[in-house]
Scaffold this motif. Structure first.
Motif, PDB file in Angstrom:
ATOM      1  N   PRO A 117      78.477   8.864  67.555  1.00  0.00           N
ATOM      2  CA  PRO A 117      78.194  10.076  68.174  1.00  0.00           C
ATOM      3  C   PRO A 117      77.755  11.201  66.993  1.00  0.00           C
ATOM      4  O   PRO A 117      78.472  10.921  65.956  1.00  0.00           O
ATOM      5  CB  PRO A 117      79.652  10.760  68.758  1.00  0.00           C
ATOM      6  CG  PRO A 117      80.447   9.622  68.926  1.00  0.00           C
ATOM      7  CD  PRO A 117      79.900   8.591  68.130  1.00  0.00           C
ATOM      8  N   VAL A 118      76.769  11.899  66.993  1.00  0.00           N
ATOM      9  CA  VAL A 118      76.430  12.750  66.283  1.00  0.00           C
ATOM     10  C   VAL A 118      76.383  14.295  66.949  1.00  0.00           C
ATOM     11  O   VAL A 118      75.759  14.546  67.867  1.00  0.00           O
ATOM     12  CB  VAL A 118      75.085  12.334  65.724  1.00  0.00           C
ATOM     13  CG1 VAL A 118      74.134  13.405  64.803  1.00  0.00           C
ATOM     14  CG2 VAL A 118      74.866  10.982  65.284  1.00  0.00           C
ATOM     15  N   LEU A 119      76.791  15.191  66.121  1.00  0.00           N
ATOM     16  CA  LEU A 119      76.823  16.552  66.399  1.00  0.00           C
ATOM     17  C   LEU A 119      75.799  17.359  65.346  1.00  0.00           C
ATOM     18  O   LEU A 119      76.161  17.295  64.036  1.00  0.00           O
ATOM     19  CB  LEU A 119      78.329  17.364  66.380  1.00  0.00           C
ATOM     20  CG  LEU A 119      79.168  16.744  67.345  1.00  0.00           C
ATOM     21  CD1 LEU A 119      80.561  17.294  66.904  1.00  0.00           C
ATOM     22  CD2 LEU A 119      78.806  17.081  68.567  1.00  0.00           C
ATOM     23  N   VAL A 120      74.892  17.858  65.577  1.00  0.00           N
ATOM     24  CA  VAL A 120      73.964  18.542  64.485  1.00  0.00           C
ATOM     25  C   VAL A 120      74.618  19.982  64.377  1.00  0.00           C
ATOM     26  O   VAL A 120      75.101  20.661  65.480  1.00  0.00           O
ATOM     27  CB  VAL A 120      72.665  18.786  65.369  1.00  0.00           C
ATOM     28  CG1 VAL A 120      71.815  19.703  64.640  1.00  0.00           C
ATOM     29  CG2 VAL A 120      71.943  17.506  65.705  1.00  0.00           C
ATOM     30  N   VAL A 121      74.760  20.362  63.182  1.00  0.00           N
ATOM     31  CA  VAL A 121      75.338  21.565  62.661  1.00  0.00           C
ATOM     32  C   VAL A 121      74.491  22.501  62.087  1.00  0.00           C
ATOM     33  O   VAL A 121      73.874  22.074  61.288  1.00  0.00           O
ATOM     34  CB  VAL A 121      76.326  21.322  61.854  1.00  0.00           C
ATOM     35  CG1 VAL A 121      77.136  22.653  61.303  1.00  0.00           C
ATOM     36  CG2 VAL A 121      77.624  20.372  62.310  1.00  0.00           C
ATOM     37  N   ALA A 122      73.957  23.561  62.701  1.00  0.00           N
ATOM     38  CA  ALA A 122      73.173  24.282  62.159  1.00  0.00           C
ATOM     39  C   ALA A 122      73.631  25.435  61.478  1.00  0.00           C
ATOM     40  O   ALA A 122      74.259  26.614  61.849  1.00  0.00           O
ATOM     41  CB  ALA A 122      72.263  25.283  63.422  1.00  0.00           C
ATOM     42  N   ASN A 123      73.732  24.981  59.916  1.00  0.00           N
ATOM     43  CA  ASN A 123      74.475  25.939  59.119  1.00  0.00           C
ATOM     44  C   ASN A 123      73.740  27.374  58.614  1.00  0.00           C
ATOM     45  O   ASN A 123      72.523  27.231  58.712  1.00  0.00           O
ATOM     46  CB  ASN A 123      75.083  25.064  57.967  1.00  0.00           C
ATOM     47  CG  ASN A 123      76.051  25.771  57.047  1.00  0.00           C
ATOM     48  OD1 ASN A 123      76.898  26.536  57.638  1.00  0.00           O
ATOM     49  ND2 ASN A 123      76.105  25.460  55.888  1.00  0.00           N
ATOM     50  N   LYS A 124      74.403  28.321  57.966  1.00  0.00           N
ATOM     51  CA  LYS A 124      73.945  29.412  57.438  1.00  0.00           C
ATOM     52  C   LYS A 124      73.381  30.218  58.480  1.00  0.00           C
ATOM     53  O   LYS A 124      72.445  30.932  58.217  1.00  0.00           O
ATOM     54  CB  LYS A 124      72.946  29.033  56.506  1.00  0.00           C
ATOM     55  CG  LYS A 124      73.445  28.136  55.284  1.00  0.00           C
ATOM     56  CD  LYS A 124      72.481  28.022  54.048  1.00  0.00           C
ATOM     57  CE  LYS A 124      72.822  26.873  52.912  1.00  0.00           C
ATOM     58  NZ  LYS A 124      72.159  26.606  51.973  1.00  0.00           N
ATOM     59  N   VAL A 125      74.198  30.143  59.791  1.00  0.00           N
ATOM     60  CA  VAL A 125      73.659  31.266  60.569  1.00  0.00           C
ATOM     61  C   VAL A 125      74.846  32.382  60.634  1.00  0.00           C
ATOM     62  O   VAL A 125      75.830  32.348  61.142  1.00  0.00           O
ATOM     63  CB  VAL A 125      73.829  30.539  62.401  1.00  0.00           C
ATOM     64  CG1 VAL A 125      73.393  31.871  63.208  1.00  0.00           C
ATOM     65  CG2 VAL A 125      72.845  29.394  62.115  1.00  0.00           C
ATOM     66  N   ASP A 126      74.423  33.334  59.820  1.00  0.00           N
ATOM     67  CA  ASP A 126      75.506  34.026  59.172  1.00  0.00           C
ATOM     68  C   ASP A 126      75.658  35.437  60.100  1.00  0.00           C
ATOM     69  O   ASP A 126      76.536  35.876  60.200  1.00  0.00           O
ATOM     70  CB  ASP A 126      75.329  34.804  57.893  1.00  0.00           C
ATOM     71  CG  ASP A 126      75.320  33.777  56.835  1.00  0.00           C
ATOM     72  OD1 ASP A 126      76.212  32.592  57.009  1.00  0.00           O
ATOM     73  OD2 ASP A 126      74.709  33.628  56.050  1.00  0.00           O
ATOM     74  N   HIS A 127      74.571  35.682  61.043  1.00  0.00           N
ATOM     75  CA  HIS A 127      74.468  36.670  61.774  1.00  0.00           C
ATOM     76  C   HIS A 127      73.910  36.001  63.224  1.00  0.00           C
ATOM     77  O   HIS A 127      73.210  35.354  63.212  1.00  0.00           O
ATOM     78  CB  HIS A 127      73.798  37.911  61.377  1.00  0.00           C
ATOM     79  CG  HIS A 127      74.181  38.252  60.039  1.00  0.00           C
ATOM     80  ND1 HIS A 127      75.325  39.308  59.874  1.00  0.00           N
ATOM     81  CD2 HIS A 127      73.610  38.331  58.597  1.00  0.00           C
ATOM     82  CE1 HIS A 127      75.375  39.413  58.463  1.00  0.00           C
ATOM     83  NE2 HIS A 127      74.343  38.744  57.636  1.00  0.00           N
TER      84      HIS A 127
END
Length: 447
Positions: free
Chosen positions: A112-122
């Motif tokens: 299983p893979v979860l895509v993590v969209a990081n650096k969404v600060d706002h």
């Protein structure tokens, strides 16, 4: 057995920051530049009572030099070990060729893979993540690892995926019995674990030796000094029980440390020394015993950690140089007493097998239990031969613990440190305790 979660992605997307956020502490070294993490590092984590192991990995790069290729290979190995993958992408940059290359590898992995969209600060940045749907790995989870935004929801989904992956098929027994390999792993985890740390200057061959001892390429090996950045460890089963080997970054004098990464690498290495049961001091035979080797040996000795000296790259020096090196070890490291000295080649494996008897002896010494009667007989004989100054006297002595051997001495007054060292030496010699650490607790009669 705890499930394994690999955290992967290209360099500088915030993987180590996410690992630290999940753990709630600064475990992984983080800097605002790519390439800080190199080896894959396993750490224990927990969320809502569910325990799992996080594998922090270096940046996955489709192109680069030989070192980059080894870092990417370690990331691929982590995916092969994982029960789930957190694929971290920098949402502020968007998709890159390296992201797509990582996605292609993950397609082929049955995990299983979860895509993590990081650096969404706002919240205003949320619209930028939808292009990540083009990866074909599901809906991206919007997070800010730095500020903690969205990480709770991400972990909730991760636990759901782990539970689904671990659920037994219909008709299979699910009584929680600990039979088979998993049961053996639980038993091993419950057993006493002996910890061995590898220390030395940069490029002395510690990671090469580490990989040879554990039987796999866990640590990245490169001729560039400072390749290893963090302390990484692996538990293996031996004839003496489970042994944990810890590879550390090469240690230099603090005055020569010029980056935050190297400073934190030094801190982790020293922490590993403080908690280890024995240290393997790896010395580069082609260079000889340097002042830094001396300082490092002093630091390990001060931590009370017994030492085995390994003269690595022994096959690269001449007969005359070998004689000189033997004299240097006696002259410059004589303050260590009489530790085992082994001549090895970590690269070829020559002489490495001789390390196991030394470690077996160290384990046996570490777990030694001496009857109280024999301890007191030895103490009485030592005091008769050399009384303590100022009328101090040990009235009674007993061993109160093992791992390492720990003694409580009941005395009529405070015992000088020099006299405690004398008693320690007598115990060590009489009971053949080698170089294992001994601990003493002195209690005065009036306490």
């Amino acid at each position: 057995m705890k499930p394994v979660v690999a955290v992967v992605g290209r360099p500088n997307v915030g993987k180590s920051t996410l690992v630290n956020r999940i753990l709630g502490r600064r475990e992984a070294i983080v800097e605002k530049r790519p390439g800080v993490t190199r080896d894959r590092k396993a750490v224990d984590a927990e969320w809502q009572g569910r325990r799992f192991t996080l594998l922090d990995t270096g940046g996955w790069s489709a192109s680069g030099d030989a070192l980059d290729a080894k870092v990417s290979d370690q990331a691929e190995r982590a995916v092969g070990e994982a029960d789930a993958v957190l694929f971290v992408v920098d949402a502020s940059v968007g998709l890159t060729a390296d992201d797509e290359q990582v996605a292609r590898v993950l397609y082929a992995a049955d995990v299983p893979v979860l895509v993590v969209a990081n650096k969404v600060d706002h919240a205003s940045q949320a619209d930028s993540v939808w292009e990540l749907l083009g990866l074909g790995l599901g809906t991206p989870h919007q997070v800010s690892a730095l500020h903690g935004r969205g990480t709770g929801d991400l972990l909730e989904e991760l636990i759901v995926r782990l539970d689904a992956a671990s659920a037994p098929p219909d008709g299979d027994a699910a009584d929680g019995s600990a039979s088979g390999p998993a049961g053996q792993g639980v038993a091993a985890a419950a057993a006493e674990t002996f910890s061995v740390v590898l220390v030395g200057r940069p490029n002395a061959g510690k990671s090469t030796l580490f990989n040879r001892l554990i039987g796999e390429d866990r640590a990245i090996v490169h001729d560039l000094p400072g390749t290893t950045r963090d302390a990484i460890d692996t538990l293996i089963e031996t004839g003496e029980g489970p042994v944990r080997f810890i590879d550390t970054a090469g240690m230099r004098r603090r005055a020569r440390i010029d980056t935050g990464t190297e400073y934190y690498s030094l801190v982790r290495a020293l922490r590993a020394v403080d908690t280890a049961d024995v240290a393997l001091l790896v010395i580069d035979s082609s260079v000889g015993v340097t002042h830094q080797d001396q300082r490092l040996a002093e630091r390990v000795d001060a931590a009370g950690c017994p030492i085995v000296i390994l003269l690595n790259k022994w096959d690269l020096i001449s007969t005359e140089a070998r004689l000189d090196l033997g004299r240097d070890v006696k002259d410059r490291l004589g303050f260590l007493g009489d530790p085992p000295v082994l001549r090895i080649s970590a690269l070829s494996g020559k002489g490495v097998t001789r390390l196991w008897p030394s470690l077996s002896a160290a384990v046996a010494e570490y777990r030694t239990r001496i009857p109280t009667r024999r301890v007191n007989e030895l103490v009485r004989a030592a005091q008769s031969a050399q009384p303590a100054p100022a009328g101090a006297r040990i009235l009674y002595a007993t061993q109160v613990a093992t791992d390492p051997p720990t003694f409580t001495l009941f005395a009529n007054r405070t015992l000088p440190r020099t006299y405690l060292r004398y008693i320690e030496r007598k115990l060590r010699e009489h009971f053949d305790l080698g170089v294992t650490a001994l601990k003493f607790r002195v209690r005065r009669r009036d306490e």
